[in-house]
Design an enzyme around this catalytic site. Structure first.
Site, mmCIF file in Angstrom:
data_model
loop_
_atom_site.group_PDB
_atom_site.id
_atom_site.type_symbol
_atom_site.label_atom_id
_atom_site.label_comp_id
_atom_site.label_asym_id
_atom_site.label_seq_id
_atom_site.Cartn_x
_atom_site.Cartn_y
_atom_site.Cartn_z
ATOM 1 N N GLU A 200 12.986 -2.750 3.799
ATOM 2 C CA GLU A 200 13.229 -1.596 4.653
ATOM 3 C C GLU A 200 12.229 -1.543 5.806
ATOM 4 O OE1 GLU A 200 13.897 2.116 2.566
ATOM 5 O OE2 GLU A 200 14.405 1.051 0.705
ATOM 6 N N TYR A 201 12.627 -0.858 6.870
ATOM 7 C CA TYR A 201 11.798 -0.655 8.067
ATOM 8 C C TYR A 201 11.319 -1.984 8.657
ATOM 9 C CZ TYR A 201 11.929 4.258 6.837
ATOM 10 O OH TYR A 201 12.356 5.522 6.545
ATOM 11 N N TRP B 143 19.698 6.208 -8.193
ATOM 12 C CA TRP B 143 18.254 6.361 -8.033
ATOM 13 C C TRP B 143 17.906 7.719 -8.626
ATOM 14 C CZ3 TRP B 143 14.246 3.374 -6.815
ATOM 15 C CH2 TRP B 143 13.017 3.999 -6.592
ATOM 16 N N ASN C 224 0.827 -1.218 0.000
ATOM 17 C CA ASN C 224 0.000 0.000 0.000
ATOM 18 C C ASN C 224 0.860 1.266 0.000
ATOM 19 O OD1 ASN C 224 -2.430 -1.546 0.158
ATOM 20 N ND2 ASN C 224 -2.100 -1.778 2.372
ATOM 21 N N THR D 280 23.055 6.078 0.086
ATOM 22 C CA THR D 280 23.760 7.277 0.551
ATOM 23 C C THR D 280 23.210 8.533 -0.142
ATOM 24 O OG1 THR D 280 25.494 6.513 -0.963
ATOM 25 C CG2 THR D 280 25.904 6.287 1.402
ATOM 26 N N TYR D 281 21.956 8.826 0.135
ATOM 27 C CA TYR D 281 21.309 10.035 -0.359
ATOM 28 C C TYR D 281 20.098 10.308 0.514
ATOM 29 C CZ TYR D 281 19.299 6.090 -2.987
ATOM 30 O OH TYR D 281 18.797 4.866 -3.339
ATOM 31 N N GLU D 282 19.436 11.423 0.252
ATOM 32 C CA GLU D 282 18.250 11.854 0.995
ATOM 33 C C GLU D 282 18.581 12.427 2.367
ATOM 34 O OE1 GLU D 282 14.449 11.546 -0.169
ATOM 35 O OE2 GLU D 282 15.930 12.199 -1.641
#
Length: 428
Positions: free
Chosen positions: A217-218, A405, A175, A281-283
């Site tokens: 992830e998470y 990305w 979702n 390695t971004y954001e």
């Protein structure tokens, strides 16, 4: 190749003449979006063999030789000057090309809706010669162990035609968000896990995937070891098929780093099990946060240096953004910045007649402008200088390569500089 930074009131004619190249070649290779309206601080990659260095205050032939990795005697010989000559500030020295290193490159591509847009297909086809892997995002795992497939259209054919490994990206997205409950089921219910692996093998054989890539992830912290055990089981299964296994890892700087994104990602175990990992390695600067560089080089370096303390550097791919953000100021929690490509960022600077600045600490370009409605904006993005700084880090730390990305955001200078720095490794 040489990276030229545009000065105030410079034109393409001036620049082309100073490097003895044609204006058309500069426009074509850089896909310059504003050829008749250059902005101060804009970068242009000059397609020449080697590069130039402009002498700065305090420079000596010896200090420059240390910077560029060429003996000062050789540097003097190449430029036809005496080793004892006093250099003048602004003097131009020719730097011959340095040997290329081998590296691997991956690019994620994220189709939207029920098909891959022609623009995305064209972008994948255009950059495939620079890629080792092409990664459609994503196959979504379901709670019964089956998979929801993304549209692929001609992406498998593009990969085959360009000797690129097709990477099967599998996520625990549910979702529109990463689900720890979905992760719990897949990692702990052995019956469902077996069905899940069976479905991966079936689909991967159907489309010709050569690398199976888990972007989970998470996950719950208590599923850390379950994730490790799942990867060991998957690796054994995929090795029988002759496939690679890779994972995406949250950007940690220590093993016990707290936070939902980090705790279930065990760098040491992934380094042991996987063929390679992609570090996200971004954001640091992200759409929902305050304005700053998306991938400042200091934090990027710290993550990578931790990673290579836990695994061989030959297994590490640096994650790199192909985009920047345009924030409306002042930043308000809950607001969302607009994603922009490097090309779009240049167009914005040209439209509002503002200079592009460069933060040498973050190794990232940025600028501010005020729009037609009086709203202030801050833009951080990528340019030739920022990506060269990342390429230098890849070489310094002997990394496997770089993972982008994501495709669909135009950054032609990146691909120009790949060919100048690296021999792209092809695996198939």
């Amino acid at each position: 190749m040489h990276i030229h930074v545009v000065s105030q009131n410079e034109t393409l004619n001036n620049i082309a003449q100073s490097y003895n190249v044609s204006v058309d070649e500069l426009i074509r290779t850089n896909e310059i979006p504003n050829p008749n309206d250059l902005v101060a601080g804009q970068t242009i990659v000059i397609p020449i063999t080697g590069s130039f260095y402009y002498v700065q205050p305090g420079d000596s032939l010896w200090s420059i030789s240390q910077r560029v990795g060429i003996p000062y005697q050789e540097l003097a010989r190449i430029n036809g000057i005496s080793v004892n000559q006093t250099l003048s500030v602004g003097q131009r020295l020719y730097i011959p090309p340095r040997p290329k290193t081998d590296a691997e490159f991956n690019a994620y591509v994220e189709p939207r809706g029920t098909s891959v847009s022609p623009a995305l297909e064209n972008d994948a086809r255009r950059v495939a010669p620079y890629l080792t892997y092409l990664a459609p995002f994503s196959f979504q795992a379901l709670r019964n162990g089956s998979l929801r497939e993304p549209p692929l259209n001609t992406l498998p054919a593009i990969a085959r035609e360009n000797n690129v490994v097709l990477m099967m990206v599998i996520t625990n997205l549910e979702n529109g968000a990463f689900s720890d409950e979905l992760g719990r089921i897949l990692l702990n219910d052995q019956e469902i896990q077996t069905r899940f692996l069976d479905n991966i093998v079936r689909v991967a054989n159907q489309y010709g995937f050569g690398d199976i890539h888990f972007d989970f992830e998470y996950l719950r912290p208590e599923d850390r070891e379950a994730y490790n055990q799942f990867l060991r089981r998957a690796k054994a299964r995929f090795t029988q098929q002759g496939w690679l296994l890779s994972t995406a890892l949250a950007p940690k700087t220590r093993a016990d780093q707290p936070g939902r994104w980090y705790e279930a990602h065990d760098y040491s175990a992934h380094g042991e099990i996987a063929d390679f990992v992609v570090l996200m390695t971004y954001e640091w600067g992200y759409s929902g946060g305050p304005a700053m560089a998306v991938s400042p080089i200091g934090p990027v370096r710290r993550v990578i240096e931790y990673a290579i303390s836990e695994m061989p550097s030959s297994k590490v791919m640096m994650g790199q953004n192909l985009y920047g953000y345009d924030w409306t100021l002042p930043f308000v929690q809950g607001s969302t910045a607009r994603a922009v490509s490097p090309q779009q960022a240049i167009e914005i600077a040209a439209r509002y007649n503002v200079s592009i600045l460069y933060d040498y600490n973050a190794q990232a370009p940025h600028f501010n402008y005020t729009d037609e409605n009086g709203r202030r904006h801050e833009v951080w993005f990528e340019d030739a200088r920022s990506i060269q700084a990342k390429f230098d880090l890849v070489k310094e730390l002997n990394l496997r390569g770089m993972s982008y990305w994501k495709l669909g955001l135009s950054f032609p200078q990146n691909w120009l500089l790949i060919s100048d720095n690296f021999n792209v490794r092809k695996r198939t």
